[in-house]
Scaffold this active site. Structure first.
Site, PDB file in Angstrom:
ATOM      1  N   GLU A 168       2.299  -4.764   3.912  1.00 31.59           N
ATOM      2  CA  GLU A 168       2.395  -4.181   2.573  1.00 31.59           C
ATOM      3  C   GLU A 168       2.443  -2.647   2.667  1.00 31.59           C
ATOM      4  O   GLU A 168       3.218  -2.000   1.957  1.00 31.59           O
ATOM      5  CB  GLU A 168       1.221  -4.679   1.716  1.00 31.59           C
ATOM      6  CG  GLU A 168       1.090  -4.059   0.339  1.00 31.59           C
ATOM      7  CD  GLU A 168       2.326  -4.170  -0.534  1.00 31.59           C
ATOM      8  OE1 GLU A 168       3.241  -4.940  -0.229  1.00 31.59           O
ATOM      9  OE2 GLU A 168       2.376  -3.438  -1.541  1.00 31.59           O
ATOM     10  N   GLU A 189       9.816   1.806   0.629  1.00 34.61           N
ATOM     11  CA  GLU A 189      10.313   1.792  -0.750  1.00 34.61           C
ATOM     12  C   GLU A 189      10.432   3.195  -1.334  1.00 34.61           C
ATOM     13  O   GLU A 189      11.421   3.514  -1.979  1.00 34.61           O
ATOM     14  CB  GLU A 189       9.365   0.984  -1.662  1.00 34.61           C
ATOM     15  CG  GLU A 189       9.491  -0.502  -1.524  1.00 34.61           C
ATOM     16  CD  GLU A 189       8.541  -1.248  -2.470  1.00 34.61           C
ATOM     17  OE1 GLU A 189       8.984  -2.201  -3.113  1.00 34.61           O
ATOM     18  OE2 GLU A 189       7.356  -0.885  -2.557  1.00 34.61           O
ATOM     19  N   LYS A 194       5.498  -0.266   1.268  1.00 33.92           N
ATOM     20  CA  LYS A 194       5.294   0.847   0.325  1.00 33.92           C
ATOM     21  C   LYS A 194       5.992   2.103   0.854  1.00 33.92           C
ATOM     22  O   LYS A 194       6.670   2.806   0.121  1.00 33.92           O
ATOM     23  CB  LYS A 194       3.813   1.190   0.154  1.00 33.92           C
ATOM     24  CG  LYS A 194       2.960   0.282  -0.670  1.00 33.92           C
ATOM     25  CD  LYS A 194       3.158   0.363  -2.155  1.00 33.92           C
ATOM     26  CE  LYS A 194       4.254  -0.513  -2.646  1.00 33.92           C
ATOM     27  NZ  LYS A 194       4.131  -1.901  -2.721  1.00 33.92           N
ATOM     28  N   GLY A 219      21.423  -9.946 -16.764  1.00 38.10           N
ATOM     29  CA  GLY A 219      21.656 -11.207 -16.068  1.00 38.10           C
ATOM     30  C   GLY A 219      23.025 -11.208 -15.430  1.00 38.10           C
ATOM     31  O   GLY A 219      23.663 -10.148 -15.301  1.00 38.10           O
ATOM     32  N   HIS A 242       5.302  -7.656  23.510  1.00 38.42           N
ATOM     33  CA  HIS A 242       6.433  -8.584  23.660  1.00 38.42           C
ATOM     34  C   HIS A 242       7.733  -7.959  23.171  1.00 38.42           C
ATOM     35  O   HIS A 242       8.628  -8.672  22.723  1.00 38.42           O
ATOM     36  CB  HIS A 242       6.135  -9.886  22.922  1.00 38.42           C
ATOM     37  CG  HIS A 242       4.931 -10.594  23.445  1.00 38.42           C
ATOM     38  ND1 HIS A 242       4.875 -11.131  24.711  1.00 38.42           N
ATOM     39  CD2 HIS A 242       3.702 -10.810  22.906  1.00 38.42           C
ATOM     40  CE1 HIS A 242       3.673 -11.670  24.917  1.00 38.42           C
ATOM     41  NE2 HIS A 242       2.943 -11.472  23.827  1.00 38.42           N
ATOM     42  N   TRP A 293      21.869  -1.729 -14.185  1.00 37.09           N
ATOM     43  CA  TRP A 293      21.674  -1.696 -12.733  1.00 37.09           C
ATOM     44  C   TRP A 293      22.837  -2.496 -12.172  1.00 37.09           C
ATOM     45  O   TRP A 293      22.908  -3.715 -12.343  1.00 37.09           O
ATOM     46  CB  TRP A 293      20.335  -2.342 -12.402  1.00 37.09           C
ATOM     47  CG  TRP A 293      19.881  -2.190 -10.990  1.00 37.09           C
ATOM     48  CD1 TRP A 293      19.213  -1.139 -10.437  1.00 37.09           C
ATOM     49  CD2 TRP A 293      20.010  -3.159  -9.937  1.00 37.09           C
ATOM     50  NE1 TRP A 293      18.926  -1.387  -9.108  1.00 37.09           N
ATOM     51  CE2 TRP A 293      19.397  -2.620  -8.786  1.00 37.09           C
ATOM     52  CE3 TRP A 293      20.583  -4.436  -9.855  1.00 37.09           C
ATOM     53  CZ2 TRP A 293      19.337  -3.298  -7.566  1.00 37.09           C
ATOM     54  CZ3 TRP A 293      20.526  -5.108  -8.649  1.00 37.09           C
ATOM     55  CH2 TRP A 293      19.909  -4.535  -7.527  1.00 37.09           C
TER      56      TRP A 293
HETATM   57  C1  G6P Z   1      11.004  -6.111  -6.596  1.00 34.85           C
HETATM   58  C2  G6P Z   1      10.056  -4.945  -6.676  1.00 34.85           C
HETATM   59  C3  G6P Z   1       8.851  -5.197  -5.764  1.00 34.85           C
HETATM   60  C4  G6P Z   1       8.201  -6.519  -6.135  1.00 34.85           C
HETATM   61  C5  G6P Z   1       9.194  -7.675  -6.067  1.00 34.85           C
HETATM   62  C6  G6P Z   1       8.621  -8.954  -6.640  1.00 34.85           C
HETATM   63  O1  G6P Z   1      11.608  -6.155  -5.347  1.00 34.85           O
HETATM   64  O2  G6P Z   1      10.700  -3.768  -6.302  1.00 34.85           O
HETATM   65  O3  G6P Z   1       7.908  -4.153  -5.937  1.00 34.85           O
HETATM   66  O4  G6P Z   1       7.145  -6.767  -5.263  1.00 34.85           O
HETATM   67  O5  G6P Z   1      10.346  -7.358  -6.856  1.00 34.85           O
HETATM   68  O6  G6P Z   1       8.385  -8.760  -8.008  1.00 34.85           O
HETATM   69  P1  G6P Z   1       7.437  -9.651  -8.878  1.00 34.85           P
HETATM   70  O7  G6P Z   1       7.573  -9.139 -10.273  1.00 34.85           O
HETATM   71  O8  G6P Z   1       7.924 -11.070  -8.741  1.00 34.85           O
HETATM   72  O9  G6P Z   1       6.057  -9.505  -8.334  1.00 34.85           O
END
Ligand code: G6P
Length: 606
Positions: free
Chosen positions: A479, A486, A483, A101, A502, A74
């Site tokens: 949330e 995303e 979704k 990393g 406002h 990535w």
């Molecule tokens: C990324 C994922 C999200 C997730 C966030 C936190 O951005 O795409 O779906 O909520 O990381 O991830 P975690 O593993 O810390 O819950």
């Protein structure tokens, strides 16, 4: 985000590596590659894009052998292309490396290596590693890796092979996850359990700074000081089935439907009728010392934290702040030994959340982790970990991990309240009874899928949508909006109902889609005013309501009525229609639901 697989044994490494990488696809990637020792030398094959492209390359240049490493990349440093993808090799081609990393001092190292005559083929930070290992190699790959990593700053999980020592696979990690899978006459490395679940259930979790020298029959682990570390492999409880689609078209839909089971598993052994809440090994004697709670998380987990704050303040009467981990770590938060920090993370590996944990610990706070992944970095560094039992979540967009995080937070709020006597026993009892009913309530809400699918067909061509809510419904609306963004790539924003006038109301025009969540009878009249404010301006409003609030909302264009009358637990049930809506809108648009563009499941870089 980047995935690692490595193999040493008697089987065809190429096949095992590509299968493992396939199972890591959910982490997000833009190129892939393998390096396999073919009995004479290391052969590297890479391709930009999906694994299918790598497989096509492997058909053109087949390579087989019993030792190899593979990677899905990535991109962070250098564009996504074959040249920048891993494995990277040393100048002499005898050492190959895969890396997760970021090497923060790679520019200095690259300049130093270039001065010594090394030439670089890629733009990556990673390529300094094979060259450094070559620089220090004098016949012992373990010693060379140990010396090389002592020069690296940043984060890394590394898999390394060397042509001169084809009976060894070397693994080392710092701040990026890496596990070792133990087989019979074969061993594996991987960044994540699902990659090797079909091969073995026995794994070693490497700690920060540990280096492992792996042969087909042995695993030797050494600490930062070079001394051997004695540990036993742990048995992982995930079944391989849990990492498969089971006939669902997408992991996301499968995971949405798994929520009744996941919630029941998270409650099991922790809540029973008429019994006080058991919050695993949390020492109730500690509770009296906490004056304040910080909840620290990213993305969906942060949204769970917003609900958790309301539950903790309502039931346990403890002041609670919720902070995005990426802000928390640089905001000089007021933490001391009377502070509790709750780190929520599905993966347990999110770099910002991990940094928040470290900051909290160094300031004397007690850290409670809520995570879904056994042995993850956050769980290792926290004072205590409460595991959600959602099972592996493969879809990048989180669903069952979110609802089980909510359950964990409700349990904790109840546990605090029972021990502090901060809520009336009747109030506590009502919440406990509702929690026990949740798996059944969730099953009933899932029956709304057909209706939500029909709505999605009406709205999927939109380019903008707005989500509204008040109180707990506001947190849920955030949330729901995340979704949608995303996986459908539709722009959407969330507002607290009262904030509409406002500013945001200026954006409402004929046919603007507004999704209003209203599950609280006490404030549904206020929410209804907000719905009317937008419908009179021509908005197409979809209200997500329950049997208690439905009679109030006659003005909306479409009403989705969830069974029941709502409670403090409404965020868990109302998450479902919002997840289904995002799913079906993205489905209508034909998007790559489980692997949305630019996103990664486990964000191990800052
Ligand atoms: C990324 C994922 C999200 C997730 C966030 C936190 O951005 O795409 O779906 O909520 O990381 O991830 P975690 O593993 O810390 O819950």
């Amino acid at each position: 985000m980047c995935g690692i697989v490595g193999y040493i044994g008697n089987k065809n490494a190429t096949e095992i590596l590509t299968q493992g990488l396939k199972r890591l696809e959910y982490r997000g990637y833009d190129s892939a590659g393998v390096a396999v020792f073919d009995g004479k030398e290391i052969q590297t094959v890479k391709a930009k894009g999906r694994l299918k492209n790598l497989k096509d390359e492997l058909l053109k240049t087949p390579v087989t052998g019993n030792l190899g490493i593979g990677h899905t990349r990535w991109a962070t440093h250098g564009a996504p292309c074959a040249k920048n993808s891993h494995p990277h090799t040393s100048q002499d081609g005898k050492i190959a490396v895969v890396h997760n990393g970021i090497i923060e001092n790679y520019e200095q190292l690259r300049a130093m290596l270039e001065n010594k005559g090394y030439t670089f083929k890629s733009e990556t930070d990673t390529e300094v590693i094979p060259h450094l290992v070559e620089l220090y190699y004098d016949g012992d790959i373990f010693c060379a890796v140990k010396k090389a990593v002592s020069h690296l700053s940043g984060s890394y999980a590394l898999g390394i092979i060397c042509e001169n020592e084809p009976d060894k696979l070397v693994a080392v990690r710092k701040e990026s996850p890496l596990i070792i899978g133990v087989g019979d006459g074969e061993n594996f490395i991987a960044s994540d359990i699902p990659a090797i679940l079909s091969e073995t259930e026995n794994v070693y979790f490497l700690n920060d700074g540990e280096i492992a020298v792996i042969t087909k029959d042995t695993v030797d682990i050494f600490g930062k000081d070079g001394e051997p570390v004695i540990k036993k492999p742990e048995k992982v409880t995930f079944s391989e089935n849990a990492a498969q689609k089971d006939g669902y078209e997408h992991f996301m839909l499968k995971e949405i439907y798994e929520q009744p089971r996941a919630v029941a598993d998270t409650l099991r052994g922790r809540l029973a009728d008429g019994m006080p809440v058991k919050f695993d090994d949390f020492d109730s004697k500690l509770i009296s010392k906490f004056r304040k709670i910080y909840i620290v998380a990213c993305g969906t987990a942060y949204h769970a934290g917003l609900v958790g704050k309301m539950a903790i303040e309502k039931l346990a009467k403890l002041p609670t702040d919720v902070e995005l981990a990426s802000e928390f770590r640089y905001n000089e938060p007021l933490i001391d030994s009377e502070t509790m920090v709750i780190a929520i993370s599905q993966s347990g590996e999110t770099a910002d959340t991990l940094a928040g944990v470290r900051l909290a610990k160094s300031s004397g706070a007690y850290v409670l982790a809520i995570t879904n992944v056994l042995g993850s970095s956050i769980s290792r560094e926290a004072d205590m970990t409460f595991y959600t039992y959602a099972g592996p979540e493969i879809s990048v967009a989180s669903t069952k991990a979110y609802t089980t995080q909510l359950v964990a937070l409700y349990l904790f709020a109840l546990f605090l309240a029972e021990n502090k006597n901060s809520a009336l026993p009747t109030e506590i009892d009502i919440v406990k009874k509702e929690l026990l009913k949740l798996p059944v309530s969730l099953k009933k809400v899932l029956e709304l899928e057909g209706e939500i699918k029909r709505i999605s067909k009406k709205i999927y061509k939109e380019t903008d949508m707005y989500y509204l809510g008040r109180g707990l419904d506001y947190a849920v609306a955030m949330e729901g909006s995340l979704k949608l963004k995303e996986i459908s790539y539709i722009h959407s924003e969330t507002y607290a109902g009262g904030e509409l006038k406002h500013g945001p109301i200026a954006l409402i025009e004929k046919d603007t889609v507004v999704i209003a969540i209203s599950t609280n009878k006490e404030i549904c009249a206020k929410m209804d005013s907000n719905i009317k404010e937008v419908t009179t301006r021509g908005a197409y409003t979809i209200a997500i309501v329950n049997e208690a609030t439905a009679p109030q909302h006659t003005a909306c264009s479409h009403m989705v009525v969830m069974p029941g009358e709502g409670s403090v637990l409404s965020p868990v049930t109302s998450a479902i229609p919002l997840q289904l809506l995002a799913y079906h809108v993205a489905y209508q648009k034909g998007e790559a639901i489980d692997k949305p563009r630019n996103l990664a499941k486990s964000v191990t870089v800052e």
